[in-house]
Design a protein around this motif. Structure first.
Motif, PDB file in Angstrom:
ATOM      1  N   GLU A   1      36.359 -19.828 -62.187  1.00 38.30           N
ATOM      2  CA  GLU A   1      36.430 -20.029 -60.538  1.00 38.30           C
ATOM      3  C   GLU A   1      35.496 -21.028 -60.279  1.00 38.30           C
ATOM      4  OE1 GLU A   1      36.290 -16.160 -58.157  1.00 38.30           O
ATOM      5  OE2 GLU A   1      34.988 -15.976 -59.965  1.00 38.30           O
ATOM      6  N   GLU A   2      35.631 -21.547 -59.034  1.00 36.82           N
ATOM      7  CA  GLU A   2      34.930 -22.526 -58.325  1.00 36.82           C
ATOM      8  C   GLU A   2      34.403 -22.243 -57.260  1.00 36.82           C
ATOM      9  OE1 GLU A   2      36.794 -26.305 -56.370  1.00 36.82           O
ATOM     10  OE2 GLU A   2      38.562 -25.561 -57.396  1.00 36.82           O
ATOM     11  N   PHE A   3      33.281 -22.419 -56.713  1.00 31.51           N
ATOM     12  CA  PHE A   3      32.549 -22.034 -55.452  1.00 31.51           C
ATOM     13  C   PHE A   3      32.165 -23.570 -54.914  1.00 31.51           C
ATOM     14  CE2 PHE A   3      32.215 -17.680 -55.945  1.00 31.51           C
ATOM     15  CZ  PHE A   3      32.134 -17.499 -57.358  1.00 31.51           C
ATOM     16  N   GLN A   4      32.667 -23.561 -53.654  1.00 35.75           N
ATOM     17  CA  GLN A   4      32.124 -24.860 -53.079  1.00 35.75           C
ATOM     18  C   GLN A   4      31.423 -24.661 -51.601  1.00 35.75           C
ATOM     19  OE1 GLN A   4      35.853 -26.671 -51.203  1.00 35.75           O
ATOM     20  NE2 GLN A   4      34.886 -28.711 -51.106  1.00 35.75           N
ATOM     21  N   PHE A   5      30.598 -25.679 -51.566  1.00 37.89           N
ATOM     22  CA  PHE A   5      29.634 -25.574 -50.285  1.00 37.89           C
ATOM     23  C   PHE A   5      29.691 -26.782 -49.881  1.00 37.89           C
ATOM     24  CE2 PHE A   5      27.287 -21.530 -51.790  1.00 37.89           C
ATOM     25  CZ  PHE A   5      27.833 -21.526 -53.113  1.00 37.89           C
ATOM     26  N   ILE A   6      29.966 -26.999 -48.497  1.00 37.75           N
ATOM     27  CA  ILE A   6      30.125 -28.146 -47.766  1.00 37.75           C
ATOM     28  C   ILE A   6      28.998 -27.932 -46.532  1.00 37.75           C
ATOM     29  CG2 ILE A   6      31.269 -29.894 -46.789  1.00 37.75           C
ATOM     30  CD1 ILE A   6      33.776 -28.054 -47.983  1.00 37.75           C
ATOM     31  N   PHE A   7      28.167 -29.066 -46.267  1.00 38.83           N
ATOM     32  CA  PHE A   7      27.524 -29.278 -45.350  1.00 38.83           C
ATOM     33  C   PHE A   7      27.022 -30.619 -44.731  1.00 38.83           C
ATOM     34  CE2 PHE A   7      23.973 -29.826 -48.355  1.00 38.83           C
ATOM     35  CZ  PHE A   7      24.456 -29.155 -49.240  1.00 38.83           C
ATOM     36  N   ASP A   8      26.796 -30.576 -43.286  1.00 37.81           N
ATOM     37  CA  ASP A   8      26.281 -31.817 -42.789  1.00 37.81           C
ATOM     38  C   ASP A   8      25.075 -31.784 -42.272  1.00 37.81           C
ATOM     39  OD1 ASP A   8      28.226 -31.654 -39.483  1.00 37.81           O
ATOM     40  OD2 ASP A   8      26.497 -30.576 -40.303  1.00 37.81           O
ATOM     41  N   PRO A   9      24.590 -33.066 -41.659  1.00 34.19           N
ATOM     42  CA  PRO A   9      23.036 -32.817 -41.198  1.00 34.19           C
ATOM     43  C   PRO A   9      22.627 -32.085 -39.974  1.00 34.19           C
ATOM     44  CG  PRO A   9      23.862 -35.303 -41.564  1.00 34.19           C
ATOM     45  CD  PRO A   9      25.017 -34.305 -41.615  1.00 34.19           C
TER      46      PRO A   9
ATOM     47  N   GLU B   1      28.890 -31.971 -50.749  1.00 37.08           N
ATOM     48  CA  GLU B   1      29.830 -30.825 -51.253  1.00 37.08           C
ATOM     49  C   GLU B   1      29.318 -30.765 -52.653  1.00 37.08           C
ATOM     50  OE1 GLU B   1      34.418 -31.555 -50.827  1.00 37.08           O
ATOM     51  OE2 GLU B   1      33.750 -33.579 -50.001  1.00 37.08           O
ATOM     52  N   VAL B   2      29.071 -29.246 -52.603  1.00 35.73           N
ATOM     53  CA  VAL B   2      28.267 -28.804 -54.034  1.00 35.73           C
ATOM     54  C   VAL B   2      29.249 -27.824 -54.637  1.00 35.73           C
ATOM     55  CG1 VAL B   2      26.418 -27.525 -55.018  1.00 35.73           C
ATOM     56  CG2 VAL B   2      25.991 -29.100 -52.951  1.00 35.73           C
ATOM     57  N   PHE B   3      29.616 -28.108 -55.766  1.00 40.37           N
ATOM     58  CA  PHE B   3      30.632 -27.181 -56.682  1.00 40.37           C
ATOM     59  C   PHE B   3      29.874 -26.525 -57.833  1.00 40.37           C
ATOM     60  CE2 PHE B   3      34.863 -28.784 -54.887  1.00 40.37           C
ATOM     61  CZ  PHE B   3      34.240 -29.858 -53.939  1.00 40.37           C
ATOM     62  N   PHE B   4      30.164 -25.352 -57.872  1.00 40.20           N
ATOM     63  CA  PHE B   4      29.661 -24.726 -59.054  1.00 40.20           C
ATOM     64  C   PHE B   4      30.821 -23.824 -59.585  1.00 40.20           C
ATOM     65  CE2 PHE B   4      25.281 -25.516 -60.131  1.00 40.20           C
ATOM     66  CZ  PHE B   4      24.535 -25.724 -58.935  1.00 40.20           C
ATOM     67  N   SER B   5      31.035 -23.937 -61.168  1.00 39.87           N
ATOM     68  CA  SER B   5      31.845 -23.002 -61.709  1.00 39.87           C
ATOM     69  C   SER B   5      31.049 -22.209 -62.738  1.00 39.87           C
ATOM     70  CB  SER B   5      32.829 -23.971 -62.573  1.00 39.87           C
ATOM     71  OG  SER B   5      33.671 -23.065 -63.145  1.00 39.87           O
ATOM     72  N   PRO B   6      30.466 -21.107 -62.334  1.00 41.35           N
ATOM     73  CA  PRO B   6      29.750 -20.273 -63.291  1.00 41.35           C
ATOM     74  C   PRO B   6      30.255 -19.713 -64.557  1.00 41.35           C
ATOM     75  CG  PRO B   6      29.828 -19.175 -60.867  1.00 41.35           C
ATOM     76  CD  PRO B   6      30.868 -20.206 -61.136  1.00 41.35           C
TER      77      PRO B   6
ATOM     78  N   ASN C   1      37.703 -33.824 -56.107  1.00 42.02           N
ATOM     79  CA  ASN C   1      36.665 -33.266 -56.160  1.00 42.02           C
ATOM     80  C   ASN C   1      36.556 -31.967 -56.791  1.00 42.02           C
ATOM     81  OD1 ASN C   1      35.368 -35.174 -54.797  1.00 42.02           O
ATOM     82  ND2 ASN C   1      35.297 -34.049 -52.563  1.00 42.02           N
ATOM     83  N   HIS C   2      37.785 -31.121 -56.830  1.00 41.54           N
ATOM     84  CA  HIS C   2      37.917 -29.965 -57.625  1.00 41.54           C
ATOM     85  C   HIS C   2      38.301 -29.977 -58.846  1.00 41.54           C
ATOM     86  CE1 HIS C   2      37.812 -27.604 -53.564  1.00 41.54           C
ATOM     87  NE2 HIS C   2      38.367 -28.829 -52.939  1.00 41.54           N
ATOM     88  N   ASN C   3      38.385 -31.067 -59.333  1.00 41.69           N
ATOM     89  CA  ASN C   3      38.770 -31.323 -60.751  1.00 41.69           C
ATOM     90  C   ASN C   3      37.850 -31.010 -61.977  1.00 41.69           C
ATOM     91  OD1 ASN C   3      39.780 -32.431 -63.155  1.00 41.69           O
ATOM     92  ND2 ASN C   3      40.022 -34.530 -62.429  1.00 41.69           N
ATOM     93  N   MET C   4      37.912 -29.552 -62.040  1.00 43.15           N
ATOM     94  CA  MET C   4      36.811 -28.999 -62.856  1.00 43.15           C
ATOM     95  C   MET C   4      36.761 -29.542 -64.379  1.00 43.15           C
ATOM     96  SD  MET C   4      36.298 -24.753 -61.910  1.00 43.15           S
ATOM     97  CE  MET C   4      38.023 -24.471 -62.431  1.00 43.15           C
ATOM     98  N   GLY C   5      37.938 -29.891 -64.640  1.00 43.78           N
ATOM     99  CA  GLY C   5      37.889 -30.327 -66.014  1.00 43.78           C
ATOM    100  C   GLY C   5      36.874 -31.805 -66.365  1.00 43.78           C
ATOM    101  N   MET C   6      36.650 -32.070 -65.219  1.00 39.61           N
ATOM    102  CA  MET C   6      35.778 -33.347 -65.234  1.00 39.61           C
ATOM    103  C   MET C   6      34.433 -33.011 -64.812  1.00 39.61           C
ATOM    104  SD  MET C   6      37.617 -35.554 -66.605  1.00 39.61           S
ATOM    105  CE  MET C   6      37.671 -37.557 -66.300  1.00 39.61           C
ATOM    106  N   PHE C   7      34.056 -32.044 -64.636  1.00 37.18           N
ATOM    107  CA  PHE C   7      32.734 -31.191 -63.922  1.00 37.18           C
ATOM    108  C   PHE C   7      31.546 -31.744 -64.962  1.00 37.18           C
ATOM    109  CE2 PHE C   7      34.549 -30.241 -60.009  1.00 37.18           C
ATOM    110  CZ  PHE C   7      34.538 -29.070 -59.636  1.00 37.18           C
TER     111      PHE C   7
END
Lengths: 299, 838
Positions: B725-733, B714-719, B818-824
């Motif tokens: 805002e948070e953008f989340q990308f989840i992917f598997d093999p 899972e990759v999160f970015f908060s630009p 995982n969405h805890n942006m305060g700790m990103f």
């Protein structure tokens, strides 16, 4: 016993006769736990020594970090050691030194017979400035030579600036120990050709100036204790190849020298002097006159 | 030597004291006393000799077996009493049928029978699961309301009723109150059986019954900890060998039981229902005005029933008709689990849908089911109220006598407030996850929860919510205390809460840590029987007998410190704030644990109990120290030079990757334990976007039907720098992905999982030894944000979910969210030429 003494004396003389030494280390001192990047050059000669730090702060609450260069030896007490922010600052292509990202290996030490120091490789988003800081046998100065690589990823657009920042002799505090920012000082700078007094506007430096001996008339470094400050310091420079300089020396606690360097420059040479122990204005001038070359010759 | 002698004397004295029972011991459930019978004291045990027999109508439950589908109550009661006396006295008591009662000097009469009735114990007058204990001149009666004695009980396969086990509970009460049995966890060390050589019972009469009718948690107490052989082995290394009875410990010792077949769970099953009605998917699942179709054939998550158009409701009714007519044989929605002759459940899937998706629905607009002001807050409350009302009325008509049981969960959190959609009398509600017991003294949270419950009460026509689903804490410190607050729930909610059930979700995996926190776990389940049970007295009583005087006292102090710290530093924290105690208090905790451990003899029972108690604490304390020392990590992303480019082929062999820094990964829960399965996480960027190269050196799991069953990143970015805002990308093999974003500031909105991340590309390669994924995120997909300049920064979090063997790791100390942006961490866009090659 006599033999031992003789051998020791020879060793000492040999050591003294040996050239300056340099090593890489880390800054240890106030605030070092707040740094995310910490590399230090320790250079020592026969007349003086310097610790110069390339540092980056950890993110603050807003996530901002700051890169800065400080001098933590021979003394952090005033002059170049207690600069308002950092003693050496640069801005290249609109990018401030505070913004750039130091990487491991940014400081590369080197050593020769009569000199030693390190190259500080500063990368301003593809524009590299190499600051060579070193000492020479017989001189108490820290020499700085600014160059750029032959091929830049991104060339310097127009000019760039180099700032030296200092607090001459000391700053004053009131009875509540709060810094008095201005209006109580008597700053002055002696050059080769003139004596400059503090003034509100920035002053143009010329090639004839060659150096600035910074001092305060009243905070003259005399007496015991720090009441009258630590005395003078020096910045020597070579204004050639279109390099200009400005001195901003107000009736204020901090003083700033700005050199504007053309993007096509090959080399800019300067040097600073920071004493370990306090020295009075008079004593400094005596020593300066007695051995002027070691204070002013940059080549 | 002196110390040992003192201890021996002390323990004997304690044993003596415990055999000299106190019927009003505060450590036990408070009961309802009535006038004591008048007779001499009963010397049931004298100098180690048993003067009694256990007497019961041994055929009572067997007689009805063919026409009664209930659990035995009298039989296990007898077994418990035999076990109890044998453990306490060393002598196995005799068991006699009632017809042989005359052979016994004294009797312990178990279950309803003539003797019980002759002495005034009428179990029919007892409440559900009620018990009665009453002495008489020749013994003591332990009887209760038993479903096993009701002719015709539960005979319809869809009755699905739980059994009233009053006699079994009477036996448990007797063991606790008169013999001094104290049970805290399964296995040989978890129960105290005081040594008794004399037992004289004074005349007494009392009754009791549970506050909550359903007090069962087979999932977390009997199944989950031992779900795998490794889990069972784990617990046996602490608890000793575990028999079947040990696994069912709460049944045997804690009066676990239930009678009401309450539903209020996910129902119908979306995948099963879809399978039976493949041509009706558009009726079952919602399609928004934007064309987003909320159906996921691969998993439970991602499905959203159409509750606006009643075709789904009608279809569900038609399917239920088949279900009931066939006595459950035709089951098109997994109805069997949560639908029975008392209740029909309706519960949504674990899926949020942004309110924007429905705001412009024509029906919503026409009937004014949601206003803009309600969006992002109580948004769909009236939409669901209307649906529930409709469904309940259809149930009233088609299935008279049955109630609709609503699961108030996810988007159904709030009750409808529009009087048009008041729920009819055949509705009950289970409110899930909105109140955390560990916030019972947090005024703000309590007020919000009371308001929510009040709204449900009013929506139900001034009838209470009958069931709650509560969640345990997210770390050991919270789990150690959370259970203590369960007893306060009835007082907090008053008339807004009924008495059917509280389900305590321990949120534990396998093996979990439930038994390590046995005081808190004990508090939960005893409070379910009686919120007035003085759990503090119960736990306080147990330290010395369980661990010895010195060790017990240190653990008492440790435990008090843990509770006090939580009350002071944890109670008023918000969800995203880390729980951190002052270093000096952590040091005190460590001191007490160390002293306690020193005070027990190696190999002793006390030492074994100490091992269980101390198990989670070194890691928990270290985690807290790590959290306290946490500094936001900074990642410096390499900037591609003009001549460098990425070929997205899943190989990552471009030379520039050597110059990119590796992102440091850690345990997001703060243990500080190095990862067993390292992973290489690298990023680079240029003005087009962000590139990622993730590499493992182990074979990933790829064969699960759901993406979440496989390895995932899972990759999160908060630009930007404002964490808006948070953008989340989840992917598997195997190429599956899920993307979403959520705005938090300035106005919080719901997570939008329909965002497709246009331009996001990835290539994944894997084999027996590795998994490499290369991806690209163009800056355009971060709408509203400028392309960053060199030395700018964003916020970022990367999570790696390794599933087998399991290892959860991340780049930031997000403490399980995982969405805890305060700790990103900080993602810094480096300048050209900044290289981090080693």
């Amino acid at each position: 016993m006599k033999h031992v003494l003789t051998i020791c004396t020879f060793a000492m003389v040999a050591a003294l006769a040996a050239g300056p030494t340099v090593k890489l280390d880390k800054y240890r001192g106030w605030g070092d736990n707040k740094l995310s990047f910490n590399e230090q050059m320790k250079v020592a000669g026969d007349k003086n020594y310097y610790d110069i730090n390339l540092l980056q702060s950890k993110p603050d609450k807003k996530g901002n970090q700051k890169t800065f260069i400080t001098l933590s030896a021979p003394s952090q007490k005033w002059n170049f050691g207690r600069a308002p922010s950092e003693f050496l600052f640069m801005k290249v292509n609109g990018i401030s030194l505070n913004k750039i990202q130091p990487v491991p290996g940014s400081i590369k030490p080197w050593s020769k017979k009569d000199s030693a120091g390190a190259e500080f490789l500063l990368n301003f988003d593809g524009t590299k400035i190499i600051v060579n800081m070193f000492m020479k046998t017989g001189s108490p100065l820290l020499f700085l030579t600014f160059t750029q690589p032959e091929k830049q990823l991104v060339p310097i657009k127009g000019n760039f600036t180099i700032n030296f920042n200092l607090v001459i002799s000391r700053l004053l505090v009131n009875e509540k120990k709060i810094t008095i920012w201005n209006n109580v000082y008597n700053r002055q700078a002696q050059t080769e050709s003139r004596l400059l007094k503090q003034q509100h506007a920035a002053l143009d430096l010329t090639a004839a100036d060659k150096y600035l001996i910074f001092s305060d008339e009243k905070l003259d470094g005399s007496g015991k204790g720090d009441e009258k400050g630590v005395g003078p310091c020096l910045l020597a420079f070579d204004l050639a190849d279109g390099i200009t300089g400005k001195l901003l020396m107000r009736n204020a606690y901090s003083t700033h020298v700005t050199f504007t360097v053309p993007g096509t420059f090959k080399e800019f040479r300067c040097a600073i002097l920071q004493h370990k122990a306090k020295i009075s204005n008079d004593e400094f001038m005596k020593r300066f006159q007695a051995d002027k070359n070691s204070y002013t010759v940059l080549k | 030597m002196r110390k040992k002698r003192f201890l021996l004397i002390f323990c004997l004295a304690l044993a003596g004291t415990l055999s000299g029972y106190d019927v009003k011991n505060k450590a036990l459930a408070p009961v309802k006393f009535s006038a004591s019978p008048k007779h001499a004291d009963l010397k049931l045990v004298e100098n180690g000799k048993l003067n009694f027999a256990i007497v019961s109508d041994l055929q009572a439950e067997q007689r009805l077996r063919k026409n009664c589908k209930a659990e035995f109550s009298i039989k296990p009661a007898i077994a418990m009493l035999v076990e109890g006396f044998e453990k306490c006295t060393g002598v196995k008591p005799q068991v006699l049928d009632i017809k042989d009662a005359g052979k016994a000097k004294y009797m312990i009469v178990v279950g309803d029978c003539k003797i019980a009735r002759d002495h005034g114990v009428d179990v029919s007058k007892l409440p559900d699961q009620g018990l009665a204990v009453k002495t008489f001149d020749r013994g003591i009666i332990l009887a209760g309301k038993d479903s096993s004695l009701i002719d015709g009980f539960n005979m319809d396969p869809l009755d699905r009723l739980g059994s009233s086990l009053g006699t079994k509970f009477a036996a448990t009460d007797f063991l606790e109150r008169f013999l001094g049995m104290r049970a805290f966890y399964p296995g040989e060390y978890g129960t105290i059986w005081p040594k008794i050589s004399d037992l004289t019972i004074k005349p007494v009469s009392y009754t009791d019954s549970p506050y909550l009718l359903n007090r069962s948690n087979g999932y977390y107490l009997q199944f989950k900890p031992y779900q795998t052989p490794e889990g069972k082995k784990f617990w046996e290394s602490y608890l000793g060998p575990l028999t079947r009875k040990d696994i069912h410990f709460p049944d045997w010792r804690w009066r676990e039981g239930w009678t009401v077949p309450f539903g209020g769970m996910h129902c119908p099953d979306p995948q099963v229902f879809a399978k039976y009605y493949p041509n009706r998917l558009k009726d079952i699942f919602y399609t928004s005005p934007y064309g987003n179709f909320w159906y996921n054939s691969n998993a439970h998550i991602g499905n959203y029933f159409d509750v606006i158009n009643f075709k789904f409701a009608d279809l569900m009714i038609e399917s239920l008709k088949k279900f009931y007519a066939s006595k459950g044989k035709i089951d098109e929605g997994k109805f069997r689990a949560y639908c029975n002759n008392s209740y029909i459940s309706f519960g949504v899937c674990d899926t949020f849908m942004p309110d924007q998706e429905v705001l412009n629905d024509p029906v919503v607009q026409k009937l004014k089911l949601m206003t803009k002001e309600e969006m992002g807050n109580r948004g769909k409350a009236n939409i669901y109220a209307r649906f529930h009302q409709y469904l309940a009325k259809r149930i009233q008509k088609e299935f008279p006598g049955k109630k609709l049981c609503i699961m108030a969960y996810y988007d159904v959190k709030y009750a409808g407030t529009d009087p048009r959609w008041t729920l009819p009398p055949n509705t009950d509600v289970k409110v899930c996850g909105t109140f955390r017991p560990q916030k019972a003294h947090n005024k703000k949270e309590v007020q919000a929860s009371i308001k929510l419950m009040k709204e449900w009460y009013e929506s139900l026509g001034n009838r209470p919510v009958q069931a709650l689903w509560l969640y345990d804490g997210k770390n050991e410190f919270t789990n150690a205390v959370a259970g203590y607050y369960v007893r306060e729930i009835p007082k907090i909610f008053g008339k807004y809460f009924g008495n059917v059930s509280i389900f305590y979700d321990h949120m534990d995996g396998c093996p979990g840590s439930t038994w390590f926190h046995y005081p808190s776990t004990y508090a939960v389940y005893r409070a379910m029987w009686s919120p007035d049970w003085d759990i503090d007295a119960a736990i306080d009583e147990h330290w010395e007998p369980f661990y010895g005087k010195v060790a017990g006292d240190h653990l008492r102090k440790f435990h008090k410190l843990v509770r006090d710290c939580y009350e002071k530093y944890g109670m008023n924290l918000t969800e995203d704030q880390p729980l951190v105690y002052p270093a000096n208090l952590l040091k005190k905790m460590e001191f007490h644990l160390a002293e306690a451990q020193k005070a027990v003899k190696p190999g002793s029972v006390e030492a074994k109990r100490m091992k269980i108690f101390c198990a989670p604490w070194p890691k928990a304390i270290q985690s807290m120290k790590n959290i306290s020392a946490y500094e936001r990590p900074v990642y410096y992303a390499y900037q591609l030079l003009d001549q460098e480019s990425v070929k997205l082929d899943g190989k990552g062999d471009e030379p520039f990757w050597k110059n990119a820094m590796e992102m440091k990964m850690l345990d997001p829960l703060g243990s500080g334990i190095p990862l067993k399965y390292p992973v290489s996480i690298k990023f680079a960027w240029n003005k087009k976007g962000i590139y990622g190269l993730f590499k493992t050196s182990y074979k990933p799991v790829t064969d699960k039907p759901s993406m979440w069953g496989n390895e995932t990143y899972e990759v999160f970015f908060s630009p930007g720098t404002k964490m808006e805002e948070e953008f989340q990308f989840i992917f598997d093999p195997v190429g599956r992905q899920q993307t979403g974003y959520q705005r938090h500031l300035p106005i919080p909105q719901q997570y939008n999982k329909h965002w497709k991340a246009p331009g996001f590309k990835k290539v994944s390669t894997y084999n027996q030894k590795q998994w490499t994924v290369e991806f690209f995120m163009p800056f355009e997909l971060f709408k509203g944000y400028k392309i960053p300049n060199s030395y700018d920064f964003w916020y970022c979090n990367v999570v790696r979910n390794k599933v087998s063997p399991k290892e959860y790791s991340g780049s930031a100390l997000t403490l399980g969210n995982n969405h805890n942006m305060g700790m990103f961490g900080i993602f810094r866009f480096c300048g050209k030429g900044d290289s981090f090659s080693k």
